[in-house]
Design a protein around this motif. Structure first.
Motif, PDB file in Angstrom:
ATOM      1  N   PRO A 107     -37.501  40.897  62.486  1.00 28.01           N
ATOM      2  CA  PRO A 107     -38.202  40.218  60.875  1.00 28.01           C
ATOM      3  C   PRO A 107     -38.541  41.407  60.126  1.00 28.01           C
ATOM      4  CG  PRO A 107     -38.808  39.164  62.706  1.00 28.01           C
ATOM      5  CD  PRO A 107     -38.861  39.947  63.575  1.00 28.01           C
ATOM      6  N   LYS A 108     -39.272  41.913  60.670  1.00 25.08           N
ATOM      7  CA  LYS A 108     -39.771  42.543  59.392  1.00 25.08           C
ATOM      8  C   LYS A 108     -39.077  44.258  59.633  1.00 25.08           C
ATOM      9  CE  LYS A 108     -44.255  42.786  61.021  1.00 25.08           C
ATOM     10  NZ  LYS A 108     -45.987  42.592  62.126  1.00 25.08           N
ATOM     11  N   ARG A 109     -38.045  44.646  60.327  1.00 22.90           N
ATOM     12  CA  ARG A 109     -36.685  45.804  59.836  1.00 22.90           C
ATOM     13  C   ARG A 109     -35.389  45.453  59.880  1.00 22.90           C
ATOM     14  NH1 ARG A 109     -33.293  48.268  60.693  1.00 22.90           N
ATOM     15  NH2 ARG A 109     -32.587  49.827  61.797  1.00 22.90           N
ATOM     16  N   LEU A 110     -34.737  43.991  60.283  1.00 20.74           N
ATOM     17  CA  LEU A 110     -33.693  43.480  59.948  1.00 20.74           C
ATOM     18  C   LEU A 110     -34.259  42.627  58.900  1.00 20.74           C
ATOM     19  CD1 LEU A 110     -32.103  42.891  63.495  1.00 20.74           C
ATOM     20  CD2 LEU A 110     -31.942  44.949  61.420  1.00 20.74           C
ATOM     21  N   LYS A 111     -33.676  42.891  57.381  1.00 16.85           N
ATOM     22  CA  LYS A 111     -34.220  41.805  56.098  1.00 16.85           C
ATOM     23  C   LYS A 111     -33.186  40.992  55.401  1.00 16.85           C
ATOM     24  CE  LYS A 111     -38.242  44.178  55.305  1.00 16.85           C
ATOM     25  NZ  LYS A 111     -39.079  43.369  56.200  1.00 16.85           N
ATOM     26  N   ASN A 112     -31.491  40.828  56.525  1.00 17.92           N
ATOM     27  CA  ASN A 112     -30.705  40.154  55.836  1.00 17.92           C
ATOM     28  C   ASN A 112     -29.247  40.140  57.378  1.00 17.92           C
ATOM     29  OD1 ASN A 112     -28.665  42.355  55.299  1.00 17.92           O
ATOM     30  ND2 ASN A 112     -29.989  42.404  53.833  1.00 17.92           N
ATOM     31  N   GLN A 113     -28.386  38.945  56.314  1.00 16.98           N
ATOM     32  CA  GLN A 113     -27.268  39.183  57.871  1.00 16.98           C
ATOM     33  C   GLN A 113     -26.716  40.550  57.980  1.00 16.98           C
ATOM     34  OE1 GLN A 113     -27.157  36.271  59.612  1.00 16.98           O
ATOM     35  NE2 GLN A 113     -25.541  36.627  60.414  1.00 16.98           N
ATOM     36  N   ALA A 114     -26.710  40.841  56.762  1.00 19.50           N
ATOM     37  CA  ALA A 114     -25.695  42.306  56.841  1.00 19.50           C
ATOM     38  C   ALA A 114     -26.653  43.503  57.369  1.00 19.50           C
ATOM     39  CB  ALA A 114     -25.459  42.948  55.623  1.00 19.50           C
ATOM     40  N   GLN A 115     -27.714  43.192  57.707  1.00 22.17           N
ATOM     41  CA  GLN A 115     -28.710  44.619  58.356  1.00 22.17           C
ATOM     42  C   GLN A 115     -28.296  43.800  60.102  1.00 22.17           C
ATOM     43  OE1 GLN A 115     -32.764  44.460  56.925  1.00 22.17           O
ATOM     44  NE2 GLN A 115     -31.866  46.852  56.527  1.00 22.17           N
ATOM     45  N   ALA A 116     -28.317  42.937  60.317  1.00 20.77           N
ATOM     46  CA  ALA A 116     -28.381  42.629  60.981  1.00 20.77           C
ATOM     47  C   ALA A 116     -27.058  42.296  62.235  1.00 20.77           C
ATOM     48  CB  ALA A 116     -28.886  40.905  61.341  1.00 20.77           C
ATOM     49  N   PHE A 117     -26.224  42.234  61.213  1.00 19.87           N
ATOM     50  CA  PHE A 117     -24.700  42.660  61.617  1.00 19.87           C
ATOM     51  C   PHE A 117     -24.513  44.139  61.827  1.00 19.87           C
ATOM     52  CE2 PHE A 117     -20.709  43.597  60.846  1.00 19.87           C
ATOM     53  CZ  PHE A 117     -19.697  43.228  61.622  1.00 19.87           C
ATOM     54  N   VAL A 118     -25.035  45.068  61.175  1.00 15.95           N
ATOM     55  CA  VAL A 118     -24.458  46.733  61.037  1.00 15.95           C
ATOM     56  C   VAL A 118     -25.104  47.332  62.482  1.00 15.95           C
ATOM     57  CG1 VAL A 118     -25.255  48.786  60.580  1.00 15.95           C
ATOM     58  CG2 VAL A 118     -24.187  47.143  58.760  1.00 15.95           C
ATOM     59  N   VAL A 119     -26.631  46.475  62.922  1.00 18.44           N
ATOM     60  CA  VAL A 119     -26.819  46.770  64.260  1.00 18.44           C
ATOM     61  C   VAL A 119     -26.376  46.398  65.553  1.00 18.44           C
ATOM     62  CG1 VAL A 119     -29.092  45.643  65.338  1.00 18.44           C
ATOM     63  CG2 VAL A 119     -29.300  46.984  63.412  1.00 18.44           C
ATOM     64  N   VAL A 120     -25.520  45.134  64.925  1.00 18.10           N
ATOM     65  CA  VAL A 120     -25.558  44.485  66.960  1.00 18.10           C
ATOM     66  C   VAL A 120     -23.733  44.876  66.677  1.00 18.10           C
ATOM     67  CG1 VAL A 120     -24.070  42.036  67.000  1.00 18.10           C
ATOM     68  CG2 VAL A 120     -26.850  41.612  66.351  1.00 18.10           C
ATOM     69  N   TYR A 121     -22.960  45.286  65.641  1.00 20.41           N
ATOM     70  CA  TYR A 121     -22.177  45.849  65.866  1.00 20.41           C
ATOM     71  C   TYR A 121     -22.395  46.786  66.572  1.00 20.41           C
ATOM     72  CZ  TYR A 121     -17.313  44.897  65.168  1.00 20.41           C
ATOM     73  OH  TYR A 121     -16.035  44.635  65.147  1.00 20.41           O
ATOM     74  N   GLN A 122     -22.925  48.155  66.161  1.00 20.92           N
ATOM     75  CA  GLN A 122     -23.272  49.155  66.118  1.00 20.92           C
ATOM     76  C   GLN A 122     -23.493  49.159  68.030  1.00 20.92           C
ATOM     77  OE1 GLN A 122     -26.165  50.966  63.976  1.00 20.92           O
ATOM     78  NE2 GLN A 122     -25.020  52.144  62.847  1.00 20.92           N
ATOM     79  N   ILE A 123     -24.814  48.393  68.004  1.00 20.92           N
ATOM     80  CA  ILE A 123     -24.461  47.994  69.820  1.00 20.92           C
ATOM     81  C   ILE A 123     -23.386  47.967  70.750  1.00 20.92           C
ATOM     82  CG2 ILE A 123     -26.738  47.102  71.602  1.00 20.92           C
ATOM     83  CD1 ILE A 123     -27.756  47.222  69.125  1.00 20.92           C
ATOM     84  N   LEU A 124     -23.010  46.176  70.222  1.00 19.77           N
ATOM     85  CA  LEU A 124     -21.732  45.840  70.563  1.00 19.77           C
ATOM     86  C   LEU A 124     -20.725  47.840  71.163  1.00 19.77           C
ATOM     87  CD1 LEU A 124     -21.046  42.910  69.094  1.00 19.77           C
ATOM     88  CD2 LEU A 124     -22.361  43.245  71.790  1.00 19.77           C
ATOM     89  N   GLY A 125     -20.329  48.553  69.588  1.00 17.90           N
ATOM     90  CA  GLY A 125     -18.796  49.425  69.778  1.00 17.90           C
ATOM     91  C   GLY A 125     -19.286  49.842  71.189  1.00 17.90           C
TER      92      GLY A 125
END
Length: 194
Positions: free
Chosen positions: A135-153
């Motif tokens: 919660p301190k690093r990821l502030k919103n759904q957009a940031q979370a999505f990019v992180v998730v997508y980078q890792i899955l990719g």
């Protein structure tokens, strides 16, 4: 094995090998030693059969993620465990990996007319988990999505590259690559959450 399960597994293999546009209902029916009409009786259309394939993959991932999260002590542990499970699942089910990659790469024409996004609940769940895990690093759904997508990719790209990398570098090097990949993947996940 249940009839519908056998149909979906065969279709998954064919969609993985040839992509959505490279597979016909007749080709799936032929693999199953059925008539095209018999397969259409079960699914109605190629689009519906493909939807069942995607839904099956998504359901399996969602069920396993739910189990992993329930067994985890905190959100970060659950998120990391789910991602590592996903990596293991993609390794053990290479056809799923290829179908998921093809769904992203070969979907330009169908995307405009799609009414159901079978993998969206899976991605939404991972994004929610990422937000709770950091919660301190990821502030919103957009940031979370990019992180998730980078890792899955990163996972999917590595795994679908196996046949080419084995030919390019040899089996011994591929084995070494895979031994080093998991710790590096864990480090990537940790870095994206810290």
């Amino acid at each position: 094995m249940e009839t519908k399960t056998r149909f979906i597994e065969t279709a998954t293999r064919l969609f993985a090998e040839r992509g959505y546009y490279g597979v016909s209902i007749a080709a799936v029916a032929n693999e199953l030693a059925l008539t095209k009409q018999a397969l259409l009786h079960h699914f109605g259309s190629k689009e519906k059969l493909y939807g069942e394939v995607l839904q099956t993959i998504s359901n399996r991932l969602m069920e396993d993620m739910s189990r992993i999260v329930q067994a985890s002590e905190n959100p970060r542990e659950g998120f990391e465990a789910c991602l590592m499970y996903f990596y293991d699942a993609l390794q053990s089910r290479p056809d799923d990996t290829l179908v998921l990659m093809r769904e992203l790469l070969d979907n330009k024409q169908r995307a405009e007319n799609a009414k159901t996004w079978y993998l969206k609940p899976f991605l939404d769940s991972l994004c929610d988990m990422a937000l709770a895990a950091s919660p301190k690093r990821l502030k919103n759904q957009a940031q979370a999505f990019v992180v998730v997508y980078q890792i899955l990719g990163a996972m999917k790209y590595f795994l679908v590259s196996e046949p080419t990398l084995v030919q390019m570098f040899g089996s011994k090097n591929w084995k070494a690559f895979t031994e080093h990949y998991e710790p590096e993947l864990r480090a990537l996940i940790a870095a994206r959450l810290d």
